[in-house]
Design a protein around this motif. Sequence first.
Motif, PDB file in Angstrom:
ATOM      1  N   GLY A 103     -19.503   8.479   9.787  1.00 29.92           N
ATOM      2  CA  GLY A 103     -19.953   8.332  10.935  1.00 29.92           C
ATOM      3  C   GLY A 103     -19.731   9.919  11.517  1.00 29.92           C
ATOM      4  N   THR A 104     -19.513  10.858  10.960  1.00 32.01           N
ATOM      5  CA  THR A 104     -19.023  12.017  11.354  1.00 32.01           C
ATOM      6  C   THR A 104     -20.354  13.052  11.519  1.00 32.01           C
ATOM      7  OG1 THR A 104     -18.587  13.120   9.247  1.00 32.01           O
ATOM      8  CG2 THR A 104     -16.830  12.052  10.351  1.00 32.01           C
ATOM      9  N   SER A 105     -21.453  12.808  11.279  1.00 34.65           N
ATOM     10  CA  SER A 105     -22.772  13.671  11.455  1.00 34.65           C
ATOM     11  C   SER A 105     -22.846  14.366  12.978  1.00 34.65           C
ATOM     12  CB  SER A 105     -23.887  12.889  11.044  1.00 34.65           C
ATOM     13  OG  SER A 105     -24.367  11.946  11.943  1.00 34.65           O
ATOM     14  N   LEU A 106     -23.555  15.295  12.954  1.00 33.54           N
ATOM     15  CA  LEU A 106     -23.857  15.896  14.206  1.00 33.54           C
ATOM     16  C   LEU A 106     -25.260  16.120  14.826  1.00 33.54           C
ATOM     17  CD1 LEU A 106     -21.059  18.650  13.438  1.00 33.54           C
ATOM     18  CD2 LEU A 106     -20.794  16.756  15.027  1.00 33.54           C
ATOM     19  N   GLU A 107     -26.084  15.823  13.738  1.00 36.03           N
ATOM     20  CA  GLU A 107     -27.325  15.998  14.300  1.00 36.03           C
ATOM     21  C   GLU A 107     -28.385  14.697  14.351  1.00 36.03           C
ATOM     22  OE1 GLU A 107     -29.155  18.429  15.369  1.00 36.03           O
ATOM     23  OE2 GLU A 107     -27.525  20.194  15.016  1.00 36.03           O
ATOM     24  N   GLY A 108     -27.659  13.765  14.754  1.00 31.94           N
ATOM     25  CA  GLY A 108     -28.516  12.440  14.867  1.00 31.94           C
ATOM     26  C   GLY A 108     -28.926  11.807  13.578  1.00 31.94           C
ATOM     27  N   HIS A 109     -28.099  11.998  12.518  1.00 29.24           N
ATOM     28  CA  HIS A 109     -28.496  11.364  10.994  1.00 29.24           C
ATOM     29  C   HIS A 109     -28.587  10.090  11.251  1.00 29.24           C
ATOM     30  CE1 HIS A 109     -26.866  15.551  10.335  1.00 29.24           C
ATOM     31  NE2 HIS A 109     -27.809  15.618   9.301  1.00 29.24           N
ATOM     32  N   VAL A 110     -27.637   9.161  11.911  1.00 34.31           N
ATOM     33  CA  VAL A 110     -27.570   7.931  11.561  1.00 34.31           C
ATOM     34  C   VAL A 110     -28.002   6.992  12.374  1.00 34.31           C
ATOM     35  CG1 VAL A 110     -25.380   8.077  10.189  1.00 34.31           C
ATOM     36  CG2 VAL A 110     -25.179   7.805  12.511  1.00 34.31           C
ATOM     37  N   ALA A 111     -28.641   7.685  13.822  1.00 32.97           N
ATOM     38  CA  ALA A 111     -29.428   6.939  14.748  1.00 32.97           C
ATOM     39  C   ALA A 111     -30.697   6.041  14.203  1.00 32.97           C
ATOM     40  CB  ALA A 111     -29.931   7.705  15.820  1.00 32.97           C
ATOM     41  N   ALA A 112     -30.608   4.906  14.282  1.00 32.13           N
ATOM     42  CA  ALA A 112     -31.585   3.913  13.915  1.00 32.13           C
ATOM     43  C   ALA A 112     -32.814   3.755  14.987  1.00 32.13           C
ATOM     44  CB  ALA A 112     -31.307   2.519  13.587  1.00 32.13           C
ATOM     45  N   GLN A 113     -33.636   4.874  14.437  1.00 32.73           N
ATOM     46  CA  GLN A 113     -34.817   5.105  15.506  1.00 32.73           C
ATOM     47  C   GLN A 113     -35.671   4.056  15.663  1.00 32.73           C
ATOM     48  OE1 GLN A 113     -36.564   9.195  14.874  1.00 32.73           O
ATOM     49  NE2 GLN A 113     -34.499   9.979  15.660  1.00 32.73           N
ATOM     50  N   GLN A 114     -35.759   3.282  14.351  1.00 30.58           N
ATOM     51  CA  GLN A 114     -36.959   2.087  14.367  1.00 30.58           C
ATOM     52  C   GLN A 114     -36.136   0.866  14.255  1.00 30.58           C
ATOM     53  OE1 GLN A 114     -39.970   2.985  11.641  1.00 30.58           O
ATOM     54  NE2 GLN A 114     -40.122   5.283  12.319  1.00 30.58           N
TER      55      GLN A 114
END
Length: 462
Positions: free
Chosen positions: A77-88
């Motif tokens: 959970g240390t990402s900085l560019e929205g990698h883990v956001a569940a957009q869908q």
Amino acid sequence: MSAILFSVPDLFDALRSILGERLSTGLAEREQHGRGESYHASQAPDAVCYAQTTEEVAAIVRVCAARRVPIVAFGGGTSLEGHVAAQQGGVCIDLSRMQRIIKVRADDLDVTVEAGVTRQQLNTELRTTGLFFPVDPGGESTLGGMVATRASGTNAVRYGTMRENVLNLTVVLANGEIIKTGSRARKSAAGYDLTRVFVGSEGTLGIITEVTLRLYGIPEVLSAAVCAFRDVQAAVSTVVAIIQYGIPVSRVELLDARTVRAVNRYSRLALVEAPTLFFEFGGTPASVTEQLELTREIAQGMGAVSFEFAADDDARRSLWRARHNVHYAMQAMRPNARIWSTDVCVPISALPECIAETAEDVDKASFFVGMVGHVGDGNFHLGMVVDPDNPAELAEAEALNVRVVERAIRLEGTCTGEHGIGSGKIKFMTLEHGAALQAMQAIKRALDPLGILNPGKVLPQE
């Protein structure tokens, strides 16, 4: 449910048959798994699956693929560019419980680990072997996540990035098939280099569950130094000269005056509040002494105002602890704000120009901005501490981000040296890659024809 066409009870029943109580639909856990450590808003998945084996990951993927349910992999959970956001929406597969160090092969200088092992855990395990794994992005990052984002960090100038240090991977494909991408041989001419295809793919082509990594001998002696300058350009020119001279520094980090002020406050240090370089040198006692003296000579010739050695190992560790905590030091300068973190990387000869022009932009900002950099390989970062509820500040930060990225690409660099693309930097992919973007999209279509793996990341939607 974000327009997903499936039966929720059917999906959850199928997942629960694999995971039992390790399937969570609680709001707090879902929101935690929908955000990293940046200003990007949380976008929660519909469920979180805590996998413990590669076979479980494959079974989860097969369930989701049969129902066309989006899947987002999650590590530290240390990402900085929205990698883990569940957009869908969809399902998050949390790999952090996959923590086995499968095999240390000291004679071959390699190790195989599960994706949830952190760099710190691995190096603790390796202490009795005289070996270590050098890629050090800071934070409690998992090695699977570091592979997925092609991480680097403070040691990259000497040891390279994850790209150079991954030998092979175990990957679960979008249809649930499990593959190995290569062998443990140090070189191969057999077929396409699938390992490099998945390194940096950010969970959009497959889910990495096991990693085989290169290891290195721990240097006999480590020594550190801190060097302050009147301006950023002199500091950067010093680094360029050191690299061109061929001095094998292990680490060289730049902090601008604002960042040094933040570090002093947060880590209770008393550094000169001026543009500063942190150095580390490793090797035999004689070679380290030579590296230190040559570096001091070059720095003083460039106008350094101070050059101090870390007196002992405790002082050296204190310096690097402060450097690794710089994200939190910047955050502490404005506790109720969030950090919009961005990075770029340019050829080393272009670094003085790029940083000097960026420093002028930073001086004009209406909010706190810190500049840090792994400048030995041309990579630097901005930490823009903004109020996420203030549209004017967000617009100003976006404009600064665009200027920095466009400048780096103009100088034949890249929009990100190590943070990755995620969703935050998709808009720059066409500018940087042009027609090559179509080849990347063809790879995505071939490996993930349903588009269920981390949708909305890395590549613009076709």
